[in-house]
Write a protein that holds these residues in place. Structure first.
Motif, short mmCIF file in Angstrom:
data_model
loop_
_atom_site.label_atom_id
_atom_site.label_comp_id
_atom_site.label_asym_id
_atom_site.label_seq_id
_atom_site.Cartn_x
_atom_site.Cartn_y
_atom_site.Cartn_z
N GLU A 1 0.84 -1.21 0.00
CA GLU A 1 0.00 0.00 0.00
C GLU A 1 0.87 1.26 0.00
O GLU A 1 0.64 2.20 -0.77
CB GLU A 1 -0.92 0.02 1.23
CG GLU A 1 -1.89 -1.14 1.34
CD GLU A 1 -2.86 -1.24 0.15
OE1 GLU A 1 -3.10 -0.21 -0.50
OE2 GLU A 1 -3.32 -2.36 -0.13
N GLN A 2 1.87 1.24 0.85
CA GLN A 2 2.77 2.38 0.95
C GLN A 2 3.44 2.64 -0.40
O GLN A 2 3.53 3.78 -0.85
CB GLN A 2 3.87 2.10 1.98
CG GLN A 2 3.38 1.99 3.41
CD GLN A 2 3.07 3.34 4.00
OE1 GLN A 2 3.74 4.32 3.70
NE2 GLN A 2 2.02 3.42 4.80
N LEU A 3 3.87 1.56 -1.01
CA LEU A 3 4.62 1.69 -2.25
C LEU A 3 3.71 2.20 -3.36
O LEU A 3 4.09 3.09 -4.14
CB LEU A 3 5.20 0.32 -2.63
CG LEU A 3 6.48 0.34 -3.42
CD1 LEU A 3 7.43 1.37 -2.85
CD2 LEU A 3 7.12 -1.04 -3.38
N VAL A 4 2.52 1.66 -3.43
CA VAL A 4 1.58 2.08 -4.47
C VAL A 4 1.23 3.56 -4.27
O VAL A 4 1.12 4.31 -5.24
CB VAL A 4 0.31 1.20 -4.44
CG1 VAL A 4 -0.76 1.77 -5.36
CG2 VAL A 4 0.66 -0.23 -4.87
N ALA A 5 1.12 3.95 -3.01
CA ALA A 5 0.85 5.37 -2.73
C ALA A 5 1.98 6.23 -3.27
O ALA A 5 1.76 7.24 -3.96
CB ALA A 5 0.70 5.58 -1.23
N LYS A 6 3.20 5.81 -3.02
CA LYS A 6 4.35 6.55 -3.53
C LYS A 6 4.34 6.62 -5.05
O LYS A 6 4.58 7.67 -5.65
CB LYS A 6 5.65 5.85 -3.11
CG LYS A 6 6.15 6.22 -1.74
CD LYS A 6 7.58 5.70 -1.60
CE LYS A 6 8.17 6.13 -0.27
NZ LYS A 6 9.59 5.72 -0.15
N LEU A 7 4.09 5.49 -5.67
CA LEU A 7 4.11 5.42 -7.14
C LEU A 7 3.01 6.29 -7.72
O LEU A 7 3.15 6.82 -8.82
CB LEU A 7 3.94 3.97 -7.60
CG LEU A 7 5.16 3.08 -7.38
CD1 LEU A 7 4.81 1.62 -7.59
CD2 LEU A 7 6.28 3.49 -8.32
N GLY A 8 1.93 6.42 -6.97
CA GLY A 8 0.84 7.26 -7.43
C GLY A 8 1.07 8.73 -7.12
O GLY A 8 0.18 9.55 -7.33
N GLY A 9 2.25 9.06 -6.62
CA GLY A 9 2.55 10.45 -6.34
C GLY A 9 2.07 10.91 -4.98
O GLY A 9 2.50 11.93 -4.47
N ARG A 10 1.18 10.12 -4.40
CA ARG A 10 0.75 10.47 -3.05
C ARG A 10 1.88 10.18 -2.08
O ARG A 10 2.55 9.16 -2.20
CB ARG A 10 -0.48 9.63 -2.66
CG ARG A 10 -1.76 10.08 -3.31
CD ARG A 10 -2.81 9.01 -3.21
NE ARG A 10 -2.53 7.90 -4.11
CZ ARG A 10 -2.78 6.62 -3.84
NH1 ARG A 10 -3.30 6.29 -2.68
NH2 ARG A 10 -2.51 5.68 -4.71
N GLY A 11 2.11 11.06 -1.16
CA GLY A 11 3.16 10.81 -0.19
C GLY A 11 2.76 9.66 0.69
O GLY A 11 1.61 9.21 0.66
N SER A 12 3.69 9.15 1.47
CA SER A 12 3.33 8.09 2.40
C SER A 12 4.10 8.31 3.69
O SER A 12 5.07 9.04 3.72
CB SER A 12 3.66 6.74 1.79
OG SER A 12 5.05 6.68 1.55
N ASP A 13 3.64 7.68 4.73
CA ASP A 13 4.27 7.84 6.02
C ASP A 13 5.71 7.36 5.98
O ASP A 13 6.07 6.52 5.19
CB ASP A 13 3.51 7.04 7.08
CG ASP A 13 2.03 7.39 7.06
OD1 ASP A 13 1.73 8.55 6.77
OD2 ASP A 13 1.22 6.50 7.34
N GLU A 14 6.50 7.92 6.85
CA GLU A 14 7.89 7.48 6.90
C GLU A 14 7.99 6.10 7.53
O GLU A 14 8.54 5.18 6.96
CB GLU A 14 8.69 8.48 7.72
CG GLU A 14 9.06 9.74 6.96
CD GLU A 14 10.57 9.89 6.89
OE1 GLU A 14 11.22 9.72 7.92
OE2 GLU A 14 11.06 10.19 5.79
N VAL A 15 7.43 5.98 8.72
CA VAL A 15 7.56 4.72 9.44
C VAL A 15 6.21 4.24 9.95
O VAL A 15 5.53 4.98 10.66
CB VAL A 15 8.52 4.86 10.63
CG1 VAL A 15 8.55 3.58 11.45
CG2 VAL A 15 9.92 5.23 10.16
N VAL A 16 5.82 3.06 9.55
CA VAL A 16 4.58 2.48 10.06
C VAL A 16 4.93 1.36 11.03
O VAL A 16 5.55 0.37 10.63
CB VAL A 16 3.73 1.90 8.92
CG1 VAL A 16 2.46 1.29 9.49
CG2 VAL A 16 3.39 2.99 7.91
N LEU A 17 4.58 1.53 12.29
CA LEU A 17 4.82 0.49 13.27
C LEU A 17 3.50 -0.16 13.63
O LEU A 17 2.61 0.48 14.20
CB LEU A 17 5.47 1.11 14.52
CG LEU A 17 6.95 0.84 14.76
CD1 LEU A 17 7.71 0.58 13.48
CD2 LEU A 17 7.57 1.99 15.53
#
Lengths: 349, 349
Positions: A315-331
């Motif tokens: 999910e994080q990666l797809v968000a990045k690829l879609g130009g949407r930023g993503s959280d730095e660290v998800v714990l």
DNA sequence: GTGAAAGCGCTAACAT
DNA sequence: ATGTTAGCGCTTTCAC
């Protein structure tokens, strides 16, 4: 092989129309769309991946780097990998499987060749040599055309320095705390921690240290006595470790185990020594669900949420690829499931 | 991004020369080669995978389909996958990881799109629905331009009908025979087989049946008595199964276990019942090395040669891709390693 | 809403 | 031993 041009001809439209029907990037009249889709089905057309990648400079592939070492947590790794693959497919991506055999070169190769659009790294070490290549902002001294050609990436696991990186991991500190709390609530005052093999600590994979930190901090706060012992897998090593523990702390009634191959030996040894679980001693494990439920005693445990980690990473990666930023660290928050291996501490005379 | 043309210009040669330096498909003077290689390094050139695939119609990717189910032999699957990935790299191939979630569609998608040049299927079922798509000669009724557009493929595991297929697997029939022989040599006359969960037999994965066949045939030849019981994993199921076994065949002194999650419970139960291993009963396991050496008793076992299977699969596939024919079915010879869980049968009064 | 056409970066004839 | 060039099948302007 059927080409887009053949589909276009068969449907009596231009190539671009077929392309747009496929991508949905511009509106198509219902009738045209139907004719095209009909032709696609009839001819059994599949867009050529290479041509697509070349023309669009996107491969729709995510690279997944897994550790070569198959000595630890293998089922978890596998589960993550499968979750990643399945998750990726729902977003139209395929997974390219890389081992860390090539090390950082694999990153360069994949980045450079455009083989993958992004990457997910598993089993990241605290000071992983692949990280410089992945930090956002790129390598220092690289100041080409202004285009950020870094590979979007997500790490599963937490390195020492997370600046410019996106990471997903179980919150092992909270996991440690949670285990201690559970035992404390049951009245246990002396707790022993069976840790991973010394090699794991030396390899600096981070999770072991973070768990320990969580265990210690919470134990201090709750005024419990905590003894930590790393342990190689297997029966003999566990026997030696257990002997030492009871030697040093005869009043130990609570165990936290973070070592899959120590679990069953520990249970067998306790049985042999006439210490009943959970009447005399309680055991909390940090391990995959399956191990917890299939052990000779059904174990109270904090699960390693493999699927969730895999899904999150995608999910994080797809968000990045879609130009949407993503959280730095998800714990991910740990969850403790109470089963048959923990109970009230025995009353001391 | 650096292109081949840029390298050519930088080195003062034509594009094709650079291409040929890379592929080695025609002879290049030492000086030219050096200049080109120099430029490649200086510019940090990496050939574009998409362009390559388009121009050469070869992606240099092998698809690996792994089972979604993570209930059985996970470490083995993982080890095979890693061996496949590593082996593929030594031949210049990367691995595309597919789950069987999409089923046969994944095969069509990958075949049709040219994403991969070939595929390896793991955990093949006896009558797998993906097989028709992979048989050489292609689907009946398909008589296009005479070009064989089947995907070269190798199966890990053995389906019911192997015609037109290349397969790699452990020789489970020989494995069963080997286990029986070993116990027979030690003087055991009554042997019990702890098998996989009933679900495994029902799923028709083949290996379980083939093992059983080997066990039975050899037992008959050696005039041994053999009792086979499928068994769910875990302690409770094993307890019930073991009780039934000793109930039906009180003289049982030899066990063959083909079920990872039954091994440790079996050993614990035998201990509890005061039956010493190997003095009173002997146990042979069919399992990964790691399990055999880490069990509470070091187990005499036949290993599942995961790495070897992975490597073999790749070799077969690369041979096919290189136009060299390859064997239809490769059955790897089992190897029994004697450890601490088998010994002479106790003398009967 | 649809077409025409210019590449994307590389390979592999076909030249010389 | 090297250069020239025509595609590979698709995406995406640009034009209508």
């Amino acid at each position: 092989m059927v080409t887009l041009a053949e589909v276009a001809q068969h449907a009596g439209v231009s190539a671009s129309t077929v392309s747009y029907v496929l991508s949905g990037k511009r509106s198509i009249s219902a009738t045209t769309r139907q004719r095209v889709e009909e032709s696609i089905r009839k001819l059994g057309y599949h867009p050529n991946a290479g041509a697509r990648a070349l023309a669009s400079s996107r491969s729709n592939i995510i690279a997944l780097m897994i550790p070569l070492r198959t000595d630890m947590y293998v089922p978890v790794m596998m589960e993550i990998a499968i979750a990643v693959a399945a998750g990726a497919r729902t977003h139209g991506y395929d997974i390219l499987l890389l081992t860390d055999e090539e090390g950082p070169d694999a990153v360069r190769r994949v980045t450079g060749s455009g083989l993958a659009d992004a990457m997910i790294l598993m089993d990241v070490e605290l000071d992983d040599e692949r990280l410089p290549l992945l930090r956002e902002g790129g390598s220092p001294g690289r100041a080409r055309s202004g285009v950020a050609d870094d590979q979007p990436s997500v790490l599963i696991g937490l390195p020492a320095d997370t600046t410019g990186l996106t990471c997903v991991d179980l919150d092992f500190r909270a996991t440690g705390a949670l285990c201690v709390e559970h035992l404390a609530e049951l009245g246990h005052r002396d707790i022993a921690v069976i840790g991973e093999a010394p090699a794991v600590y030396e390899r600096h994979t981070g999770f072991a240290e973070r768990t320990l930190d969580g265990l210690r901090t919470r134990a201090r706060e709750l005024k419990l006595r905590l003894l930590h012992r790393p342990c190689e897998g297997g029966y003999d090593a566990m026997a030696a470790t257990l002997a030492r523990i009871f030697d040093e702390r005869p009043d130990t009634t609570g165990f936290v185990v973070q070592n899959e191959s120590a679990i069953e030996p520990l249970l067998a040894l306790l049985r042999q020594q006439g210490r009943a679980v959970p009447e005399d001693v309680s055991v909390v494990a940090i391990c995959p669900e399956q191990v917890a439920t299939q052990a000779s005693v059904r174990l109270t445990s904090v699960a390693l949420p493999a699927q969730e980690m895999g899904r999150h990473a995608v999910e994080q990666l797809v968000a990045k690829l879609g130009g949407r930023g993503s959280d730095e660290v998800v714990l991910l928050a740990p969850e403790l499931t109470v089963r048959a291996s923990t109970g009230p501490a025995p009353v001391r005379p």
